[in-house]
Design an enzyme around this catalytic site. Structure first.
Site, PDB file in Angstrom:
ATOM      1  N   LYS A 205       0.850  -1.189   0.000  1.00  0.00           N
ATOM      2  CA  LYS A 205       0.000   0.000   0.000  1.00  0.00           C
ATOM      3  C   LYS A 205       0.881   1.232   0.000  1.00  0.00           C
ATOM      4  O   LYS A 205       1.367   1.685   1.045  1.00  0.00           O
ATOM      5  CB  LYS A 205      -0.922   0.003   1.229  1.00  0.00           C
ATOM      6  CG  LYS A 205      -2.060   1.009   1.101  1.00  0.00           C
ATOM      7  CD  LYS A 205      -2.969   0.685  -0.064  1.00  0.00           C
ATOM      8  CE  LYS A 205      -4.077   1.705  -0.236  1.00  0.00           C
ATOM      9  NZ  LYS A 205      -4.898   1.440  -1.421  1.00  0.00           N
ATOM     10  N   SER A 407      -8.460   0.271  -5.217  1.00  0.00           N
ATOM     11  CA  SER A 407      -8.633   0.735  -3.849  1.00  0.00           C
ATOM     12  C   SER A 407     -10.092   1.139  -3.606  1.00  0.00           C
ATOM     13  O   SER A 407     -10.971   0.297  -3.681  1.00  0.00           O
ATOM     14  CB  SER A 407      -7.662   1.877  -3.542  1.00  0.00           C
ATOM     15  OG  SER A 407      -7.381   1.946  -2.157  1.00  0.00           O
TER      16      SER A 407
END
Length: 621
Positions: A205, A407
């Site tokens: 991430k 996402s």
């Protein structure tokens, strides 16, 4: 005897001001009345201009700027920007597709000319829609010619759809490959004393990495190389098939461009011709003469043509004669809370469109077209729940992923019956980050300090001018991990996977559509038309259905006054000033503005920490 005393000076000034204001107000309303009267009379006596297309006409496809799902901003903002000469060049994908579809059925259109000179780039996802649309058009037997000067890989992909590619004598074709480069701010922040407080889930991430590092992390490098390699191979395969040039040749040219250029004595146009990248070198006068010979000349000695913007009437044309409708809702841009204009996904504005589709009895199925790298996790969940409510009300929901649906963009897709992606869609990035910078050291360097008392440990704990305590750090870390677990749970539920299986392919890692399909993250690979057809099938519409876009529009009177306002600004000589950022290179400026906007969303504009689900992985062009 009557008094001759006049009112004092203040009273006289006020009365004079009031009479002047009244006169000005009456003049303004009179001008508005005359303008409205002139508009009405013009419509009565002149009528609307009718587009007349003669036989042997060439349809010119000349996309400007970026190819997008929908225009950014409100209609009012676009009108004002256009009047001020500050219009953002954009071309809607649906207009290009509709132009080709209508031209295929119009006997007056005998050929298509693609002009790439004003195109900035083509996202890796929409390439598939264009590929299919041109394939359908070529089945009519009508020819397609592409022409341009400089052709980067985005422009060249569009040109490769043509039967012939003509390049200007001074033109160039260049493949750069796909890259992912960002600015990293850690060293700069250290110099000014900014403390970075970052909370994230998953090794991959990397959305907020620029604020905590001065270079790319190894996990981010590994993941980026993997998905970019997949995108590049898909691009090479498509171009090779369209042009009949071996993939190995394209790879060799891209990898050793200077050697190929030396062989052509430094002439890029000749290099492209010698290696089969283009078919002819022509000047603009030669182009016009050849197109007139193949089609028909006009009255000015040019070739008979019509631009696709004038040719396309309305949105996507009626696809079939039925009465049932599939509604398409576009969700493009960063996902944020509240009411947002087109080009940004707002929790309220996008939810309103979903409810609008739910209330419309003529719409029997909905396709949500997602083109977003994510944003606010809270806003994403609001939108997802609206999709679930629509689905539970009996209307099938299908998500069609565009260039990017990662996402938060992937989060909202979990509200659908089916998820479709291009092979080249950038998706996944299942993870959450939280970010709250503090500036106590920055302020102390100029002699400013923060002190005080509070009734609890949390009182004033989130102020950006105070150092973050260990207790608050633990609190935020707990919140972010809880959001990540929620994300994993949603994916596991909707994809019928175990949470552990989802975690293996999550941790913020980005995948192409093909790679996501192999890992069970999407249901089907296909373009927007495929997703629409699937939604119609689930709704039981058969082959008889229509397609409509669900979107807010200005009413006629609003559009009229918006145009008046734009013209008034121009008449007043208003011009936007140049800011400091204009001096930066465009890549640096755009990247900084994007990062700052994401930073704003991470702090929710009021210092309140927010969970952000964003991949910062725009589609390469």
């Amino acid at each position: 005897m009557a008094s001759s005393r006049q009112p004092n000076i203040l009273v006289r000034l006020w009365l004079g001001f009031w009479r002047g204001l009244t006169a000005f107000r009456m003049a303004v309303f009179n001008i508005l009345f005359l303008l409205v009267l002139a508009l009405v009379l013009g419509m009565v006596f002149r009528g609307g201009d009718q587009l007349i297309i003669e036989d042997d006409t060439t349809l010119v496809l000349s996309p400007r700027g970026m190819i997008v799902e929908e225009y950014r901003g409100t209609p009012l903002e676009r009108m004002i920007n256009e009047a001020l000469g500050q219009e953002v060049p954009e071309t809607r994908l649906r207009d290009l597709l509709a132009g080709l579809e209508q031209a295929a059925d119009d006997d007056r259109i005998t050929q298509v000319l693609i002009n790439t000179d004003e195109l900035w780039g083509v996202g890796t996802g929409v390439m598939q829609d264009l590929d299919q649309a041109f394939a359908d058009f070529r089945e009519t037997g009508k020819s397609v010619i592409a022409y341009g000067g400089f052709m980067g890989q985005g422009q060249y992909f569009l040109a490769s759809q043509a039967d012939e590619i003509w390049l200007d004598h001074e033109g160039m074709v260049m493949f750069e490959g796909f890259g992912r480069y960002r600015n990293y701010y850690r060293e700069g922040l250290d110099r000014i004393g900014v403390e970075v407080n970052l909370f994230k889930t998953g090794d991959y991430k990397s959305a907020m990495e620029p604020w905590e590092r001065s270079d790319m992390s190894e996990p981010d490098r590994e993941a980026s190389e993997y998905f970019l390699g997949g995108l590049w191979q898909d691009y090479l395969d498509a171009v090779a098939m369209n042009r009949g040039v071996p993939v190995d040749v394209l790879v060799d040219i891209a990898g050793d461009y200077s050697r190929y250029l030396e062989r052509a004595d430094g002439n890029p146009a000749r290099m492209a011709l010698d290696n089969g990248l283009v078919d002819r070198l022509v000047s603009r006068p030669e182009l016009r003469a050849e197109m007139a010979q193949r089609g028909a000349p006009d009255d000015n000695g040019d070739f008979r043509r019509v631009g696709f913007r004038q040719f396309v009437s309305g949105d996507m044309p009626v696809r079939r004669p039925g009465t049932g409708q599939v509604g398409v809702i576009v969700a493009e841009g960063m996902i944020v809370e509240g009411d947002q204009p087109a080009g940004t996904i707002g929790s309220e504005s996008t939810s309103r469109l979903i409810r609008q589709a739910a209330r419309d009895d003529s719409i029997e199925a909905v396709v949500l077209r997602v083109n977003s790298g994510g944003g606010s996790a809270f806003a994403s969940e609001i939108i997802r729940r609206e999709l679930v409510a629509l689905r539970d009300a009996g209307k099938p929901v299908v998500v069609s992923m565009g260039n990017v649906a990662a996402s938060g963009g992937y989060w909202i897709a979990m509200g659908a019956n089916e998820v479709w992606a291009y092979p080249t869609t950038i998706t996944g990035s299942i993870g959450v980050v939280g970010f709250l910078p503090t500036f106590e050291e920055t302020l102390s360097r100029i002699g400013i300090h923060t002190d005080g008392v509070g009734t609890t440990p949390l009182a004033g704990a989130l102020r950006p001018d105070r150092a973050m305590s260990d207790e608050v750090r633990q609190l935020l870390d707990t919140m972010i991990n809880a959001s990540y677990r929620e994300f994993l749970g949603l994916v596991a539920e909707h994809r019928e996977m175990d949470v552990g299986e989802v975690h293996e392919v999550a941790q913020g890692r980005v995948w192409t559509g093909t790679q996501a399909m192999e890992r069970g993250l999407v249901d089907h690979l296909g373009n927007l038309s495929d997703a629409i057809a699937s939604a119609a099938r689930i709704a039981g519409l058969g082959e008889d259905y229509r397609v409509t876009y669900v979107e807010p529009e200005l009413k006629p009177w609003q559009a009229f006054f918006a145009g008046m306002g734009a013209r008034a600004l121009v008449a007043a000589g208003f011009e936007p000033g140049n800011g400091l950022l204009d001096a930066l290179p465009i890549e640096t400026r755009d990247g900084l503005m994007r990062d700052l906007r994401l930073l704003t969303e991470a702090t929710r504009r009021n210092g309140r920490p927010g969970a952000v689900a964003h991949c910062l992985c725009d589609s390469p062009m």
